[in-house]
Design an enzyme around this catalytic site. Sequence first.
Site, PDB file in Angstrom:
ATOM      1  N   PRO A 268      -7.459   1.024   2.840  1.00 63.26           N
ATOM      2  CG  PRO A 268      -9.134   0.778   3.170  1.00 63.26           C
ATOM      3  CD  PRO A 268      -8.947   0.800   1.926  1.00 63.26           C
ATOM      4  CD  GLU A 269      -1.762  -0.494   5.735  1.00 67.72           C
ATOM      5  OE1 GLU A 269      -1.399  -1.255   7.007  1.00 67.72           O
ATOM      6  OE2 GLU A 269      -0.784   0.159   5.249  1.00 67.72           O
TER       7      GLU A 269
END
Length: 289
Positions: free
Chosen positions: A2-3
């Site tokens: 996840p960014e």
Amino acid sequence: MPELPEVETVRRGLAPVMEGATISRAEVRRKDLRFPFPENFRDRLTGRRIESLGRRAKYLLADLDGGEVMIMHLGMSGSFRIEQQVAGDFHHARSRDAAHDHVVFHMSSGAMVTYNDPRRFGFMLLADRAKLPEHPLFAHLGVEPTGNSLSADYLAGQFKDKQAPLKAALLDQSIIAGLGNIYVCEALFRSGLSPTRKAGTLVTKAGAPSVRLERLVPVIHDVIAEALEAGGSTLRDHAQPSGELGYFQHRFQIYDREGEACLKPGCGNIVRRIVQSNRSTFYCPTCQR
């Protein structure tokens, strides 16, 4: 992994049931994730009030009464799920993957917040809030890509004489904290900049930002804002705490489009993929210079 937009989306989903609430009971169902849990982790959380829920780069930060902060990282596959208790039952369906439910927070708000992580690359730590800027995880982080600190002048100072490829420089967490692969690819395409050009070429001899660098910064802001509005990107594991998926992947203009036609009007070239620093880069060799 996840960014920033995915992590911020998770923070926004958790805040209404965690901020201002007390952890009535914490369940810790294994000894470790990526790292061992802090000593007496369960007991140190029980009865603690969460004053605020923040984010720094890709880390979630739960400020606890008493001056400690719980640092949470989602790793590759971590996610949170909220189940709200109503009349002794929960109105959200239980996870079908309950074997990977590793930590459960029972909140005084009536919510049960469950951390699920099949690959167990995430982690939870406790730290002294006053010393957080000096913590090894945060001491060398750069500016956030969501605020005014990310400016063309700032990047000119960071990029001057830098020989590294532009994409690598943008992914350098000591320069910009939390900016990840998907959103760098998108920003470079929308800015018309090649991921392989040297970062230093965006700075004038006098050390000022070039026109290209002036163009890039607002595009980064716009891409992140658009991704936040869409709830992030769901490619494999990401889901919001409500269970809803992110939708930014439906707006990709370049990422994961290898072999497809460039979307810019009049181009007609084919999107290519190269590997930079062990990560896939998608770009148009005609539109990006």
